[in-house]
Design a protein around this motif. Structure first.
Motif, PDB file in Angstrom:
ATOM      1  N   ARG A 161       0.706  -0.652   0.038  1.00  0.00           N
ATOM      2  CA  ARG A 161      -0.143   0.125   0.228  1.00  0.00           C
ATOM      3  C   ARG A 161       0.589   0.928   0.985  1.00  0.00           C
ATOM      4  O   ARG A 161       1.906   1.490   0.541  1.00  0.00           O
ATOM      5  N   VAL A 162       0.479   2.791  -0.756  1.00  0.00           N
ATOM      6  CA  VAL A 162       1.025   3.069  -0.413  1.00  0.00           C
ATOM      7  C   VAL A 162       0.767   4.088  -0.273  1.00  0.00           C
ATOM      8  O   VAL A 162      -0.351   4.839  -0.611  1.00  0.00           O
ATOM      9  N   LEU A 163       1.417   5.001   1.166  1.00  0.00           N
ATOM     10  CA  LEU A 163       0.480   5.953   1.968  1.00  0.00           C
ATOM     11  C   LEU A 163       1.877   7.403   0.963  1.00  0.00           C
ATOM     12  O   LEU A 163       2.185   7.604   1.250  1.00  0.00           O
ATOM     13  N   SER A 164       0.284   8.098   0.793  1.00  0.00           N
ATOM     14  CA  SER A 164       0.890   9.784   0.578  1.00  0.00           C
ATOM     15  C   SER A 164       1.031  10.867   1.562  1.00  0.00           C
ATOM     16  O   SER A 164      -0.667  10.889   1.949  1.00  0.00           O
ATOM     17  N   THR A 165       1.181  11.943   1.882  1.00  0.00           N
ATOM     18  CA  THR A 165       1.645  12.731   2.848  1.00  0.00           C
ATOM     19  C   THR A 165       1.609  13.852   2.329  1.00  0.00           C
ATOM     20  O   THR A 165       2.926  14.264   2.119  1.00  0.00           O
ATOM     21  N   ILE A 166       0.329  14.694   2.527  1.00  0.00           N
ATOM     22  CA  ILE A 166       1.114  16.443   2.203  1.00  0.00           C
ATOM     23  C   ILE A 166       1.227  17.334   3.223  1.00  0.00           C
ATOM     24  O   ILE A 166      -0.352  16.881   4.077  1.00  0.00           O
ATOM     25  N   VAL A 167       2.033  18.180   4.102  1.00  0.00           N
ATOM     26  CA  VAL A 167       1.634  18.591   5.088  1.00  0.00           C
ATOM     27  C   VAL A 167       1.520  19.941   4.861  1.00  0.00           C
ATOM     28  O   VAL A 167       3.029  20.773   3.575  1.00  0.00           O
ATOM     29  N   VAL A 168       0.680  21.271   4.602  1.00  0.00           N
ATOM     30  CA  VAL A 168       0.899  22.184   4.172  1.00  0.00           C
ATOM     31  C   VAL A 168       0.783  23.368   5.290  1.00  0.00           C
ATOM     32  O   VAL A 168      -1.073  23.272   5.789  1.00  0.00           O
TER      33      VAL A 168
END
Length: 170
Positions: A161-168
């Motif tokens: 499973r690919v977990l993608s995280t974006i923090v802005v």
């Protein structure tokens, strides 16, 4: 010298890098995962990524008179590229990132049968009100949590499973 952003703006190179997240692969294994790509094209693009230092050879084995190389991502490949990031480059980096996520979703949707709930498909957004110190603690704890699960070998019982995280910052 080509920047990492420019290098990964090529869709096939982006797909190759995505497939190598958290696991080493041979070019033959990449070819099996990318059946729509001509072998010569795949080898050429892997060569570009190796020359640029994005991929490194982690193993070599003799197979029927030829050398089969196993590739892994060079985790430090983007470190020196961060100093010159301006508004446009950051927008490009984000666009490439989102395109990669879209590519993963397209691969999932290409299946004959899908079950988003059982397969764990999720899209979530959470606002965190944190001081700079609390944010640093969060990033450290999150990294430790991911470290407990990342890098485990593929097995019949484990599903990649690919977990993608974006923090802005808001």
């Amino acid at each position: 010298m080509t920047s990492l952003v420019d290098l990964l703006h090529h869709p096939l190179r982006w797909r190759i890098v995505q497939l190598l997240i958290g696991r080493p692969l041979t070019t033959r294994a990449l070819a099996e995962l990318l059946p729509d790509v001509a072998t010569t094209t795949l080898y050429r693009q892997v060569g570009v990524l190796v020359k640029a230092g994005v991929l490194v050879v982690s193993d070599e084995q003799q197979v029927r008179g030829t050398v089969e190389r196993t590739y892994t991502l060079n985790a430090a490949a983007g470190d020196a590229d961060n100093e010159g990031v301006d508004h446009d480059r950051l927008r490009t980096m984000f666009t490439v990132f989102v395109a990669g996520i879209g590519g993963h979703l397209d691969q999932y949707l290409a299946r004959d049968e899908i079950d988003p709930l059982a397969d764990g498909i999720s899209f979530r957004q959470t606002a965190l009100n944190l001081s700079d110190e609390e944010f640093a603690e969060f990033v450290t704890a999150y990294g430790e949590l991911l470290g407990r699960y990342a890098g485990k070998p593929d097995t019949d019982e484990r599903r990649r499973r690919v977990l993608s995280t974006i923090v802005v910052p808001d």
